[in-house]
Each structure stands twice: as structure tokens, then as C-alpha cells.
Design a protein around this motif. Structure first.
Motif, PDB file in Angstrom:
ATOM      1  N   GLY A 138       1.107  -1.152  -0.133  1.00 11.59           N
ATOM      2  CA  GLY A 138      -0.384  -0.280   0.167  1.00 11.59           C
ATOM      3  C   GLY A 138       0.504   1.562   0.133  1.00 11.59           C
ATOM      4  N   ARG A 139       2.262   1.107   0.741  1.00 15.50           N
ATOM      5  CA  ARG A 139       3.103   2.146   0.179  1.00 15.50           C
ATOM      6  C   ARG A 139       2.679   3.057  -1.449  1.00 15.50           C
ATOM      7  NH1 ARG A 139       8.121   3.822  -0.893  1.00 15.50           N
ATOM      8  NH2 ARG A 139       9.181   1.651  -1.404  1.00 15.50           N
ATOM      9  N   PRO A 140       2.607   4.369  -1.704  1.00 17.01           N
ATOM     10  CA  PRO A 140       2.748   4.746  -3.159  1.00 17.01           C
ATOM     11  C   PRO A 140       4.345   4.611  -3.589  1.00 17.01           C
ATOM     12  CG  PRO A 140       2.074   6.216  -1.978  1.00 17.01           C
ATOM     13  CD  PRO A 140       2.374   5.268  -0.662  1.00 17.01           C
ATOM     14  N   GLY A 141       4.235   3.665  -4.283  1.00 17.85           N
ATOM     15  CA  GLY A 141       5.537   3.681  -5.246  1.00 17.85           C
ATOM     16  C   GLY A 141       6.221   2.342  -5.166  1.00 17.85           C
ATOM     17  N   CYS A 142       5.842   1.931  -4.098  1.00 25.34           N
ATOM     18  CA  CYS A 142       6.276   0.061  -3.527  1.00 25.34           C
ATOM     19  C   CYS A 142       5.560  -0.724  -4.980  1.00 25.34           C
ATOM     20  CB  CYS A 142       6.138  -0.409  -2.138  1.00 25.34           C
ATOM     21  SG  CYS A 142       6.889  -2.402  -1.708  1.00 25.34           S
ATOM     22  N   THR A 143       5.752  -1.648  -5.213  1.00 26.39           N
ATOM     23  CA  THR A 143       5.398  -2.555  -6.218  1.00 26.39           C
ATOM     24  C   THR A 143       5.424  -4.196  -5.627  1.00 26.39           C
ATOM     25  OG1 THR A 143       7.202  -2.547  -7.921  1.00 26.39           O
ATOM     26  CG2 THR A 143       4.599  -0.745  -8.169  1.00 26.39           C
ATOM     27  N   SER A 159       6.204  -5.120   3.726  1.00 21.68           N
ATOM     28  CA  SER A 159       7.396  -4.846   5.001  1.00 21.68           C
ATOM     29  C   SER A 159       6.653  -4.191   5.923  1.00 21.68           C
ATOM     30  CB  SER A 159       8.927  -4.971   5.217  1.00 21.68           C
ATOM     31  OG  SER A 159       9.960  -5.359   6.084  1.00 21.68           O
ATOM     32  N   MET A 160       6.800  -4.264   7.455  1.00 20.35           N
ATOM     33  CA  MET A 160       6.780  -2.622   7.606  1.00 20.35           C
ATOM     34  C   MET A 160       8.064  -2.678   8.464  1.00 20.35           C
ATOM     35  SD  MET A 160       4.436  -1.468   9.712  1.00 20.35           S
ATOM     36  CE  MET A 160       4.429   0.328  11.076  1.00 20.35           C
ATOM     37  N   ARG A 161       8.797  -3.501   8.132  1.00 20.04           N
ATOM     38  CA  ARG A 161      10.226  -2.762   8.618  1.00 20.04           C
ATOM     39  C   ARG A 161      10.888  -1.448   7.560  1.00 20.04           C
ATOM     40  NH1 ARG A 161      13.538  -7.765   9.645  1.00 20.04           N
ATOM     41  NH2 ARG A 161      13.886  -7.655   7.845  1.00 20.04           N
ATOM     42  N   THR A 162      10.384  -1.324   6.189  1.00 21.23           N
ATOM     43  CA  THR A 162      10.290  -0.997   5.437  1.00 21.23           C
ATOM     44  C   THR A 162       9.532  -0.129   4.371  1.00 21.23           C
ATOM     45  OG1 THR A 162      10.206  -2.337   4.095  1.00 21.23           O
ATOM     46  CG2 THR A 162      12.471  -2.261   4.601  1.00 21.23           C
ATOM     47  N   CYS A 163       8.297  -0.267   4.372  1.00 22.53           N
ATOM     48  CA  CYS A 163       7.761   0.391   3.461  1.00 22.53           C
ATOM     49  C   CYS A 163       6.321   1.051   4.689  1.00 22.53           C
ATOM     50  CB  CYS A 163       6.229   0.230   2.660  1.00 22.53           C
ATOM     51  SG  CYS A 163       7.527  -0.280   0.785  1.00 22.53           S
ATOM     52  N   GLY A 164       6.476   0.271   6.035  1.00 23.04           N
ATOM     53  CA  GLY A 164       4.574   0.475   6.498  1.00 23.04           C
ATOM     54  C   GLY A 164       5.460   1.637   7.224  1.00 23.04           C
ATOM     55  N   ASN A 165       6.674   1.393   7.717  1.00 25.20           N
ATOM     56  CA  ASN A 165       7.671   2.265   8.411  1.00 25.20           C
ATOM     57  C   ASN A 165       7.814   3.955   8.091  1.00 25.20           C
ATOM     58  OD1 ASN A 165       8.951   3.776  11.281  1.00 25.20           O
ATOM     59  ND2 ASN A 165      11.167   3.530   9.448  1.00 25.20           N
ATOM     60  N   ARG A 166       8.342   3.571   6.489  1.00 24.45           N
ATOM     61  CA  ARG A 166       7.274   4.541   5.881  1.00 24.45           C
ATOM     62  C   ARG A 166       6.794   5.411   5.780  1.00 24.45           C
ATOM     63  NH1 ARG A 166      11.424   2.611   0.837  1.00 24.45           N
ATOM     64  NH2 ARG A 166      13.531   2.328   1.528  1.00 24.45           N
ATOM     65  N   VAL A 167       5.572   4.705   5.704  1.00 21.90           N
ATOM     66  CA  VAL A 167       3.960   5.227   5.343  1.00 21.90           C
ATOM     67  C   VAL A 167       3.774   6.181   7.153  1.00 21.90           C
ATOM     68  CG1 VAL A 167       1.829   4.685   5.463  1.00 21.90           C
ATOM     69  CG2 VAL A 167       3.349   4.085   3.448  1.00 21.90           C
ATOM     70  N   LYS A 168       4.111   5.240   8.444  1.00 23.05           N
ATOM     71  CA  LYS A 168       3.765   5.884   9.513  1.00 23.05           C
ATOM     72  C   LYS A 168       4.457   6.752  10.186  1.00 23.05           C
ATOM     73  CE  LYS A 168       1.469   1.691  11.380  1.00 23.05           C
ATOM     74  NZ  LYS A 168       0.396   1.461  12.260  1.00 23.05           N
ATOM     75  N   ALA A 169       6.060   7.001   9.317  1.00 19.43           N
ATOM     76  CA  ALA A 169       6.431   8.403  10.052  1.00 19.43           C
ATOM     77  C   ALA A 169       6.279   9.520   9.279  1.00 19.43           C
ATOM     78  CB  ALA A 169       8.086   7.989   9.465  1.00 19.43           C
ATOM     79  N   ALA A 170       5.965   8.758   7.724  1.00 19.82           N
ATOM     80  CA  ALA A 170       4.828  10.126   6.510  1.00 19.82           C
ATOM     81  C   ALA A 170       3.718  10.891   7.314  1.00 19.82           C
ATOM     82  CB  ALA A 170       4.809   9.902   5.208  1.00 19.82           C
ATOM     83  N   GLN A 171       3.244  10.079   7.894  1.00 20.71           N
ATOM     84  CA  GLN A 171       2.048  10.181   8.235  1.00 20.71           C
ATOM     85  C   GLN A 171       1.880  11.345   9.803  1.00 20.71           C
ATOM     86  OE1 GLN A 171      -0.417   6.563   9.031  1.00 20.71           O
ATOM     87  NE2 GLN A 171      -1.051   6.987   6.691  1.00 20.71           N
TER      88      GLN A 171
END
Length: 185
Positions: A138-143, A159-171
Motif C-alpha cells: 500500500g505504500r505509493p511507489g512500492c509495487t 514489510s513493516m520495517r521498510t514500507c510500513g515504517n515509511r508510511v507511518k513516519a510520513a503520516q
């Protein structure tokens, strides 16, 4: 160097082309040594099989066939016959050999044996119950496509460690950036 967040060997192999919808996706299999590294890091083969240009071209063909099948499943379509042909051809080849040494296992084989092992995993995935659990990150840009085995089937990121963390940090940053502006209004 390589990431393995997807829950299956075949989908992690698809992830070797990152951000595939970007104008310039990031190719992680740029040469034979990169393919060798993926096989070793993924635990497919114990020692680098010395893949060359031909093996790399075949690997990319297999990777794209796996992605085409994953995309078809995600969109609720039938599997594309050309992609199925590539998967079946590779899955019918000899896989990596497992050897027993004292109390451990050793995986031996060529790049072709490694590709056959990946293809067999893909065939099991798309022909089995896990095909219904495929999701795209669900992270924009990740396919990245992954198998959602979470309780409730509500996993959002590869992955929560990469994409999930990036989305949550941006929010979080967006909330804190907007908070002073909304407090002064």
C-alpha cells in the motif's frame, strides 16, 4: 543487498525489480553476480552458481512471468497463457539438489536449477490456496506483491520495517507539520 518481505520465494524474486511502475524502475539483477547473490541470500543455493548473461536473461523472463501471473490474480483475471508456459517449462526442470552433511543440509546447483526451484514455488503459489491471499504493498511507489497471512487479512505493506515504517513516519510528520497551523486558526 536483496529484500525478502513477501512470504514466498517466487514473490521475493519478483521484488528484484523495484518500483516497477516508475519511469526508471530499480533493477536489482543488473548482472550475473547480482543473480548469484540473490540465490545465495535467498537460501536457494549455498554457493554462487556463476550465472552469466544467458542465465540472467532467463531469470528476468521467469521473473516477469511470475509477476504477470501475480498481477492477473490481483486483478481477478485468469492466468496469462504465455506466463503459465514459462512457469511450467521451468518448473519441469531439475531443481536445486538438497544434500545432507552430518546434521545440516546443503543446497547445490546451477542457476538453471535455482530458477527451476523458484518456478516450482510460483506454480504452488498460483495453483494453491495462497493465491487468494496475494496483495500489493500500500505504500505509493512500492509495487511489491506479498502473501497476506496476517490474522484478519489486513496487512497493508510488504514489510513493516521498510514500507510500513515509511508510511507511518510520513503520516506522523504530516500530522505534526499541520498541527501548529490548525491550532492558530
Amino acid at each position: 543487498m536483496h529484500a525478502f518481505p513477501c512470504g514466498t520465494l517466487a514473490l521475493d524474486f519478483v521484488g528484484t525489480l523495484r518500483a516497477r511502475r516508475d519511469p526508471e524502475p530499480r533493477e536489482m539483477l543488473a548482472d550475473g553476480p547480482a543473480l548469484d547473490a540473490w540465490f545465495v541470500e535467498a537460501g536457494v543455493i549455498g554457493e554462487a552458481p556463476a550465472a552469466g548473461r544467458t542465465e540472467l536473461e532467463r531469470a528476468i523472463e521467469l521473473r516477469e512471468a511470475i509477476y504477470d501471473c501475480a498481477l492477473a490474480r490481483l486483478q481477478g483475471h485468469g492466468l496469462p497463457s504465455a506466463a503459465v508456459g514459462v512457469l511450467n517449462r521451468w518448473a519441469g526442470s531439475a531443481p536445486v539438489r538438497l544434500m545432507l552433511d552430518d546434521a545440516s543440509t546443503r543446497r547445490e546447483g546451477s542457476a538453471a536449477n535455482g530458477l527451476a526451484t523458484v518456478a516450482r514455488n510460483a506454480v504452488e503459489l498460483f495453483g494453491g490456496d495462497d493465491a487468494a491471499l496475494l496483495r500489493e504493498c500500500g505504500r505509493p511507489g512500492c509495487t511489491q506483491v506479498y502473501v497476506d497471512r496476517s490474522r484478519g487479512g489486513r496487512r497493508e505493506w510488504c514489510s513493516m520495517r521498510t514500507c510500513g515504517n515509511r508510511v507511518k513516519a510520513a503520516q506522523f510528520r504530516a500530522r505534526h507539520r499541520d498541527a501548529p497551523a490548525s491550532a492558530s486558526a
